[in-house]
Design a protein around this motif. Sequence first.
Motif, short mmCIF file in Angstrom:
data_model
loop_
_atom_site.label_atom_id
_atom_site.label_comp_id
_atom_site.label_asym_id
_atom_site.label_seq_id
_atom_site.Cartn_x
_atom_site.Cartn_y
_atom_site.Cartn_z
N ALA A 29 -4.23 3.77 3.15
CA ALA A 29 -2.96 3.78 3.89
C ALA A 29 -1.88 3.07 3.09
N HIS A 30 -0.72 3.70 2.99
CA HIS A 30 0.37 3.08 2.24
C HIS A 30 1.71 3.67 2.66
N LEU A 31 2.75 2.92 2.35
CA LEU A 31 4.14 3.31 2.61
C LEU A 31 4.79 3.64 1.28
N ASP A 32 5.43 4.81 1.17
CA ASP A 32 6.08 5.15 -0.10
C ASP A 32 7.54 4.74 -0.07
N GLU A 33 8.24 4.99 -1.17
CA GLU A 33 9.62 4.54 -1.32
C GLU A 33 10.57 5.19 -0.32
N TYR A 34 10.21 6.34 0.22
CA TYR A 34 11.08 7.05 1.15
C TYR A 34 10.80 6.70 2.62
N GLY A 35 9.81 5.87 2.86
CA GLY A 35 9.52 5.48 4.23
C GLY A 35 8.43 6.30 4.90
N TYR A 36 7.70 7.11 4.14
CA TYR A 36 6.58 7.87 4.70
C TYR A 36 5.30 7.04 4.66
N VAL A 37 4.52 7.13 5.71
CA VAL A 37 3.19 6.55 5.73
C VAL A 37 2.18 7.67 5.50
N TYR A 38 1.34 7.50 4.47
CA TYR A 38 0.24 8.43 4.19
C TYR A 38 -1.08 7.70 4.36
N ALA A 39 -2.07 8.37 4.94
CA ALA A 39 -3.38 7.76 5.09
C ALA A 39 -4.44 8.85 5.23
N THR A 40 -5.68 8.50 4.87
CA THR A 40 -6.79 9.45 4.90
C THR A 40 -8.00 8.85 5.62
N ILE A 41 -8.51 9.58 6.59
CA ILE A 41 -9.81 9.25 7.18
C ILE A 41 -10.83 10.18 6.52
#
Length: 420
Positions: free
Chosen positions: A60-72
């Motif tokens: 889980a992480h936040l990118d420079e544009y403000g998107y949160v990406y995560a993988t289960i």
Amino acid sequence: MSSFNINAIKDFEVAERFMRYVQVDTESDPNSTSFPSTEKQKKLSRMLVEELLKIGVADAHLDEYGYVYATIPSNTDKDVPVICFCSHVDTSPDCSGKDVKPIIHANYQGQDLALPDDPSVLIKFNEHPDLSNQIGNDIITASGNTLLGADDKAGVAEIMDAARLLMANPEIKHGTIKILFTPDEEIGKGVNHVDLDKLGADFGYTMDGEKAGTIEDETFSADAVRIRIHGVSVHPGFAKGKMQSAIKVASEIIQALPKDRLSPETTSKKEGFVHPNHIQGGVDKAEIDFIIRDHVTAHLQKHEDELRAIVESVVSKYPGVAYDFTVNEQYRNMKEVLDQYPEIMDVGLEAITRAGLSAERRSIRGGTDGSRLSFMGLPCPNVFAGGHAFHGKMEWVSRQDMEKAVCTILHIASIWEERA
């Protein structure tokens, strides 16, 4: 079918998460040139990353544009399509989202709901049809000074609680699950910088709908129109026969719009509209912003032609006045894409039924991130999140409907694995 009884889950945390999230001001700004449009949206996104990491979602992480990406990660040997669940963190600029004070009205019994900070804001039983389905449930509202933020922090909380439950219950078999939280959906920019290659999903579901049990595969198609009026500015003391006020011309254009059709307040179901939603200016220059909506994409041009004819008719009375008419595409009806992948809706409808609800396929008089995601290559219908009366002080959601949405997410993940 999995031996794990998803519907027997009792340890939901979705309402508590929701009430925590709505207290973070994430209002987006349509006049901003930055992305995200407001830095404060990232405060909630950082919270979500921390909570995802805490439950074991390692990437889980936040990118420079403000998107949160995560993988289960997948917990099955089957080759299952990668499914994404998506919601947006921002709230509408139509009503303040600052200092939201959520209130639980426990064991609702059909009464009108007065909000303590402004008793004039009354959520009336006879004006909100779905309240009749909430008897005995716990209704969450704001306090009367702000919107609540169920659009779409209900969806955010539901995805987060589903992620917790998937991580804690490996008996629920599923393929790889992707999570995406976006900023700026409310101002039409929610997926401007999303990286679909990085996301790596085959299909998606936005959790951004309304009534429990509904799933939407059809949206408006949408354009934005900006009309800029160029007037003639002269000192008002010497203006006779010379001044041509841009703001008066703009007002006359608004007044010339149809009164009994083609507006949000006179249309319903699949009827389109032409809606002025912002006006500013003065004598020298004025601007009117319109949103143009229709479920039939080809009708947008017809509505824009009618609007242009009105503008030309008004401006023709003022020889010194000129105008610019700029059209920007916003999103298109996602049904054009989703009809090519009927299995996505089939799974969604079955999941809602398994959650114990009467499943209903709907079209929406609006749009979601899923509209644009579908055309970008991620087919993505919109599942109920349970919120009602969006963008205003009377917004509400029930704890029980959010819990049903969590179950629906879990069933969607499970059914894709079963069918693989």
